[in-house]
Design an enzyme around this catalytic site. Structure first.
Site, PDB file in Angstrom:
ATOM      1  N   MET A  18       3.620  69.087  -9.321  1.00 50.70           N
ATOM      2  CA  MET A  18       3.852  68.729  -7.922  1.00 50.70           C
ATOM      3  C   MET A  18       2.505  68.539  -7.240  1.00 50.70           C
ATOM      4  O   MET A  18       1.694  69.469  -7.177  1.00 50.70           O
ATOM      5  CB  MET A  18       4.656  69.826  -7.214  1.00 50.70           C
ATOM      6  CG  MET A  18       6.059  70.010  -7.764  1.00 50.70           C
ATOM      7  SD  MET A  18       6.948  71.387  -6.972  1.00 50.70           S
ATOM      8  CE  MET A  18       6.168  72.809  -7.796  1.00 50.70           C
ATOM      9  N   ALA A  19       2.258  67.339  -6.758  1.00 45.24           N
ATOM     10  CA  ALA A  19       0.986  67.040  -6.110  1.00 45.24           C
ATOM     11  C   ALA A  19       0.798  67.926  -4.893  1.00 45.24           C
ATOM     12  O   ALA A  19       1.686  68.054  -4.051  1.00 45.24           O
ATOM     13  CB  ALA A  19       0.931  65.568  -5.708  1.00 45.24           C
ATOM     14  N   GLN A  71      -1.002  65.735 -16.112  1.00 45.48           N
ATOM     15  CA  GLN A  71      -0.185  64.548 -15.868  1.00 45.48           C
ATOM     16  C   GLN A  71      -1.057  63.421 -15.322  1.00 45.48           C
ATOM     17  O   GLN A  71      -1.879  63.643 -14.430  1.00 45.48           O
ATOM     18  CB  GLN A  71       0.936  64.840 -14.869  1.00 45.48           C
ATOM     19  CG  GLN A  71       1.893  63.663 -14.719  1.00 45.48           C
ATOM     20  CD  GLN A  71       2.997  63.915 -13.725  1.00 45.48           C
ATOM     21  OE1 GLN A  71       2.776  63.846 -12.519  1.00 45.48           O
ATOM     22  NE2 GLN A  71       4.192  64.212 -14.218  1.00 45.48           N
ATOM     23  N   CYS A 101       7.812  60.210 -10.211  1.00 48.48           N
ATOM     24  CA  CYS A 101       7.524  60.463  -8.801  1.00 48.48           C
ATOM     25  C   CYS A 101       8.127  59.370  -7.925  1.00 48.48           C
ATOM     26  O   CYS A 101       7.870  58.181  -8.143  1.00 48.48           O
ATOM     27  CB  CYS A 101       6.021  60.537  -8.566  1.00 48.48           C
ATOM     28  SG  CYS A 101       5.601  60.882  -6.842  1.00 48.48           S
ATOM     29  N   ARG A 231      10.499  72.616  -6.902  1.00 52.95           N
ATOM     30  CA  ARG A 231      10.548  73.090  -5.520  1.00 52.95           C
ATOM     31  C   ARG A 231      11.147  74.485  -5.366  1.00 52.95           C
ATOM     32  O   ARG A 231      10.780  75.229  -4.461  1.00 52.95           O
ATOM     33  CB  ARG A 231      11.307  72.070  -4.665  1.00 52.95           C
ATOM     34  CG  ARG A 231      10.529  70.776  -4.440  1.00 52.95           C
ATOM     35  CD  ARG A 231      11.434  69.649  -3.963  1.00 52.95           C
ATOM     36  NE  ARG A 231      12.342  69.223  -5.010  1.00 52.95           N
ATOM     37  CZ  ARG A 231      13.540  68.686  -4.796  1.00 52.95           C
ATOM     38  NH1 ARG A 231      13.970  68.523  -3.573  1.00 52.95           N
ATOM     39  NH2 ARG A 231      14.291  68.307  -5.803  1.00 52.95           N
TER      40      ARG A 231
END
Length: 355
Positions: A18-19, A71, A101, A231
């Site tokens: 997750m960026a 990634q 994404c 998340r």
């Protein structure tokens, strides 16, 4: 025990890339609390960005628990191949290709899940990356993360899975939504199950895995080899040990005590500050603090006050003062249904999230 290439993993519970979230401190924390594997934030394939502060930080794996997975994102096969070699030279032991994404800033440059519209390009990219690092005696495993398709009217995960397998991809992760779905609606576990049945490489299920019971359900429904959680672990990194315990023993661990949550968060924040430095550290920590305190009494007002603080010392003191107040109410942290739902729903962080 599950494995990727020559790397044996502790278990089949993975931290999603997750960026802006899965930096080295967060990955390390999740691994310490039960995750068997974690993939870094995505690194752009544009070589002009490799010496930027952000990319150098994302490529910093000092002291990280192995295997180290990075990634990469982009739409040009040659650039993606070079990005893979660049990261392997800097310690990456597994390369993951981002085709999942849904964020506009990624899709607008035809990367991420936008690539699912162009199967010939998908094939050229995966073949180029595998050819760059995934062959020969020193082969580095290459994995791929996708969605079920670009749009509900154009689900092509099965076709992409076959392309990936034929190109030599070592593992495939499928988020159970199309790009058009963003993070709305329920994940399509039936599509993940179909992918699993159609290929011989390991398949990882991703999407809406919020509780130990849900994790067990998803494994049963999809037949997947592993689960990837994004998340739901924000502010709840202990979710991995809860799922691991439930899958092994069929019983739920008690909710973590307030004092343990404080210890986990203090450890995370101190590691975070050390990694980012004073100026960036205090600002990038705010989202994590917001997630840790979600569902607690007075959390909204506290977050507003906390966001005005500009030093790590003040921020850490404020967090601990808030937890002092919490201990007057309960010695256990119980998330409300609304708070738990917030961890997987809503587009609030869409431009940061890759999971």
């Amino acid at each position: 025990m599950p494995s990727i290439g020559r790397h044996t993993l502790r278990n089949n519970l993975f931290v999603a890339p997750m960026a802006g979230v899965t930096d080295r401190p967060f990955r390390q924390l999740c691994k310490r609390l039960g995750a068997g594997y974690a993939v870094s934030e995505m690194v752009a394939s544009n070589a002009q960005l490799w010496n930027s502060e952000k990319t150098l930080r994302r490529a910093n794996h000092t002291g990280e628990v192995e295997p180290i997975a990075v990634q990469i994102a982009g739409a040009d096969p040659a650039m993606m191949a070079e990005a893979a070699r660049f990261n392997v030279d800097r310690g990456a032991q597994i390369i993951d290709i981002n085709m999942g994404c849904p964020a506009k800033k990624v899709c607008n440059v035809a990367a991420g899940s936008a690539l699912l519209q162009n199967e010939p390009l998908v094939q050229r990219i995966v073949e180029a990356v595998v050819g760059a690092v995934g062959t020969g005696p020193d082969a580095v495993p290459v994995t791929l993360k996708i969605r079920t398709g670009w749009h509900p009217d154009h689900r092509n995960a099965l076709s992409i899975a076959h392309i990936a397998e034929q190109a030599g991809i070592s593992m495939l992760t499928v988020h159970g939504r199309t790009r058009a779905d963003l993070y709305h609606g329920a994940a399509e576990y039936e599509t993940i199950a179909a992918v699993k049945q159609s290929v011989s490489i390991p398949v990882v299920a991703n999407g809406d895995i919020t509780t130990p019971a849900k994790a067990k359900f998803v494994l049963e429904q999809t037949g997947a080899d592993a689960l990837m959680i994004g998340r739901a672990a924000q502010g709840r990194p202990w979710l991995f040990r809860e799922i691991e315990h439930f899958l092994l023993h069929g019983e739920l661990l008690p909710a973590p005590r307030i004092d343990e949550i404080r210890q986990v968060m203090n450890h995370h924040l101190e590691d975070h500050y050390a990694f980012y430095g004073e100026f960036t550290g205090v600002r990038t920590a705010r989202k994590h603090i917001g997630w840790y305190t979600r569902g607690l009494s007075g959390a909204q007002g506290f977050r507003h006050r906390m966001n005005t603080l500009d030093s790590t010392r003040e921020q850490l003191a404020a967090v601990n003062a808030f937890f002092d107040e919490q201990e007057q109410f309960s010695d256990r942290l119980i998330y409300s249904d609304v708070a738990a739902g917030d961890t997987e729903g809503g587009p609030d962080n869409l431009d940061r999230l890759a999971a």
